[in-house]
Design an enzyme around this catalytic site. Sequence first.
Site, PDB file in Angstrom:
ATOM      1  CD  GLU A  28      10.358  13.418  11.059  1.00  0.00           C
ATOM      2  OE1 GLU A  28       9.207  13.027  11.330  1.00  0.00           O
ATOM      3  OE2 GLU A  28      11.175  12.726  10.434  1.00  0.00           O
ATOM      4  CB  CYS A  66      13.302   8.906   7.487  1.00  0.00           C
ATOM      5  SG  CYS A  66      14.315   7.809   6.509  1.00  0.00           S
ATOM      6  CE  LYS A  80      -1.916   2.355   3.204  1.00  0.00           C
ATOM      7  NZ  LYS A  80      -1.663   3.626   2.518  1.00  0.00           N
ATOM      8  CD  GLU A 130      13.566   1.013   9.393  1.00  0.00           C
ATOM      9  OE1 GLU A 130      13.952   2.037  10.004  1.00  0.00           O
ATOM     10  OE2 GLU A 130      14.227  -0.039   9.370  1.00  0.00           O
TER      11      GLU A 130
HETATM   12  P1  NAD Z   1       2.343   8.538   7.745  1.00  0.00           P
HETATM   13  O1  NAD Z   1       2.638   7.785   8.977  1.00  0.00           O
HETATM   14  O2  NAD Z   1       1.314   9.590   7.775  1.00  0.00           O
HETATM   15  O3  NAD Z   1       1.925   7.560   6.562  1.00  0.00           O
HETATM   16  C1  NAD Z   1       2.726   6.452   6.168  1.00  0.00           C
HETATM   17  C2  NAD Z   1       1.838   5.389   5.566  1.00  0.00           C
HETATM   18  O4  NAD Z   1       0.979   4.873   6.593  1.00  0.00           O
HETATM   19  C3  NAD Z   1       0.921   5.846   4.455  1.00  0.00           C
HETATM   20  O5  NAD Z   1       0.884   4.842   3.459  1.00  0.00           O
HETATM   21  C4  NAD Z   1      -0.421   5.964   5.153  1.00  0.00           C
HETATM   22  O6  NAD Z   1      -1.523   5.825   4.281  1.00  0.00           O
HETATM   23  C5  NAD Z   1      -0.363   4.806   6.116  1.00  0.00           C
HETATM   24  N1  NAD Z   1      -1.283   4.890   7.259  1.00  0.00           N
HETATM   25  C6  NAD Z   1      -2.031   5.942   7.684  1.00  0.00           C
HETATM   26  N2  NAD Z   1      -2.750   5.602   8.780  1.00  0.00           N
HETATM   27  C7  NAD Z   1      -2.449   4.299   9.051  1.00  0.00           C
HETATM   28  C8  NAD Z   1      -2.845   3.388  10.077  1.00  0.00           C
HETATM   29  N3  NAD Z   1      -3.691   3.750  11.054  1.00  0.00           N
HETATM   30  N4  NAD Z   1      -2.323   2.152  10.058  1.00  0.00           N
HETATM   31  C9  NAD Z   1      -1.439   1.779   9.115  1.00  0.00           C
HETATM   32  N5  NAD Z   1      -1.037   2.603   8.118  1.00  0.00           N
HETATM   33  C10 NAD Z   1      -1.523   3.854   8.083  1.00  0.00           C
HETATM   34  O7  NAD Z   1       3.765   9.115   7.294  1.00  0.00           O
HETATM   35  P2  NAD Z   1       4.047  10.104   6.091  1.00  0.00           P
HETATM   36  O8  NAD Z   1       3.605  11.462   6.549  1.00  0.00           O
HETATM   37  O9  NAD Z   1       3.520   9.513   4.834  1.00  0.00           O
HETATM   38  O10 NAD Z   1       5.643  10.040   6.025  1.00  0.00           O
HETATM   39  C11 NAD Z   1       6.480  10.903   6.710  1.00  0.00           C
HETATM   40  C12 NAD Z   1       7.049  10.251   7.948  1.00  0.00           C
HETATM   41  O11 NAD Z   1       7.687   9.029   7.597  1.00  0.00           O
HETATM   42  C13 NAD Z   1       8.120  11.068   8.608  1.00  0.00           C
HETATM   43  O12 NAD Z   1       7.958  11.023  10.012  1.00  0.00           O
HETATM   44  C14 NAD Z   1       9.411  10.359   8.241  1.00  0.00           C
HETATM   45  O13 NAD Z   1      10.492  10.572   9.111  1.00  0.00           O
HETATM   46  C15 NAD Z   1       8.972   8.946   8.202  1.00  0.00           C
HETATM   47  N6  NAD Z   1       9.874   8.124   7.390  1.00  0.00           N
HETATM   48  C16 NAD Z   1      10.674   7.216   8.023  1.00  0.00           C
HETATM   49  C17 NAD Z   1      11.575   6.461   7.287  1.00  0.00           C
HETATM   50  C18 NAD Z   1      12.474   5.464   7.944  1.00  0.00           C
HETATM   51  O14 NAD Z   1      13.011   4.616   7.255  1.00  0.00           O
HETATM   52  N7  NAD Z   1      12.662   5.499   9.255  1.00  0.00           N
HETATM   53  C19 NAD Z   1      11.653   6.635   5.907  1.00  0.00           C
HETATM   54  C20 NAD Z   1      10.843   7.577   5.299  1.00  0.00           C
HETATM   55  C21 NAD Z   1       9.943   8.313   6.058  1.00  0.00           C
END
Ligand code: NAD
Length: 467
Positions: free
Chosen positions: A371, A275, A168, A241
């Site tokens: 962040e 990230c 997804k 992650e």
């Molecule tokens: P997000 O958590 O809002 O969304 C990530 C994914 O989770 C999306 O596909 C979203 O649709 C899905 N999602 C939403 N609600 C959910 C739920 N209740 N259960 C399961 N999945 C759900 O994050 P974002 O805003 O898309 O991404 C930015 C964040 O991601 C930042 O905090 C960044 O640091 C982090 N990030 C971490 C890494 C890493 O490897 N540690 C890499 C890239 C981004």
Amino acid sequence: MSEYHLLINGTLVAGDNTMPVVNPANETLLATCPRASEAQLNAAVAAAKAAFPAWSATSIDERKRVVNAIADVIQANAAELAQLLTQEQGKPIGDATGEIYGTAAFFRYFTSLDLPIEVLDDSPGRRVEAHRKPLGVVGAIVPWNFPMILMAFKVPPALIAGNTIVLKPAPTTPLTTLRLGELIRDLLPAGVLNIITDANDLGAALTAHPDVRKVSFTGSTATGSKVMAGAAGLLKRITLELGGNDAGIVLDDVDPAVTAPKLFQSAFQNSGQVCIAMKRLYVHESIYDEMCEALAKIAEQTIVGDGLQQGTQLGPLQNKMQFERVQELLDDARQHGNVIAGGTTLDQPGYFIRPTIVRDITDGTRLVDEEQFGPVLPVIKYSDPEDAVARANASPWGLGGSVWSGDTERAYALAEKLEAGTVWINKHAELDPTLPFGGAKQSGIGTELGQEGLREFTQLKVINMAR
Ligand code: NAD
């Protein structure tokens, strides 16, 4: 306008609903995208479950052959995929092209690994072996900053280990993933890889689905915590992650003119939406003014614009919510520090914020403690390196960090004290598929990439035989 489809059980299908996908560089409609219903999510999981027995019974060499064939298709279609990635994500086309080729390279890397049976004891009384078995259906959930490369942390190791997948992408960047699904669907048996999209409303159902055995999630810490709660009921395996607030610590012996461009790149690539971007920078007081000036100069010279335009160095923020959030943090930072470069949006449609340097700011302010995930860097003055390390560690996150010095022994001693999954010395945010990657503290649980990243898609099984 191109048409996009979900991939369920080897078939391209329309979504039960649709949703708009917007180009962040001009705020126009890029595509109308399928949006899966919960029934379609269930169909995808059922297809993955049905495909699991046959797929897990194939040889690892056959599964590697398929993963290599996917890498070939990604490379052969790199130009088209990169263009689409820039249009939906915003990053400059050169960076998008790099991400697509990187994705192919990550797929190939995993085909160099194996899951051999390990003999733990082979003595007159017994033979004990450790086997690595696939888990079953994996739910793979990806964010919007690197839709392709982060997918490549999950899909190839899950496939090679013998699992089947429901993938997804994030709601604002689903198109490149869907297009890839269309390109590779004939390479895989039906149901082995399914792709669904949502409007942030199916993640919880995917996580809690009784037939999903593992959730591999990349995204924010807040959502990661929900994933952990959702997986708890059935004690599912999880890899999380999550977010970070990486500190860079610059010692007094670096040359600002030489180091500033590297620091700038570490903080601002992908418009700060990384990230492991450097999200707060601690600079020794003896070179603080010089470093701030050098960073501000680079920021002022940076070309911000549509990623498809030649010469663009930084694209827009990926979505409106993030655009507004970064502006909010910037407004707050103006009360606590001095903006010496950037601080403005572009006078045109699109979610653009010019690269911004904020000086004379310190810990305890939102821009330093939260962040930002955008192109705004706080530069903080310190006098004692031990104190800088303590401030870097005084964070709920621990994804990455870096120490910069002309004396690597000095830097190493401080690097040892930083609480983070990865610490770099004289660089930041280097990512390599051969190196395990994971977060300390609230930046995550588990490991991706490297041999450990493959093992996370398996169940350890010990066979202990008397003789
Ligand atoms: P997000 O958590 O809002 O969304 C990530 C994914 O989770 C999306 O596909 C979203 O649709 C899905 N999602 C939403 N609600 C959910 C739920 N209740 N259960 C399961 N999945 C759900 O994050 P974002 O805003 O898309 O991404 C930015 C964040 O991601 C930042 O905090 C960044 O640091 C982090 N990030 C971490 C890494 C890493 O490897 N540690 C890499 C890239 C981004």
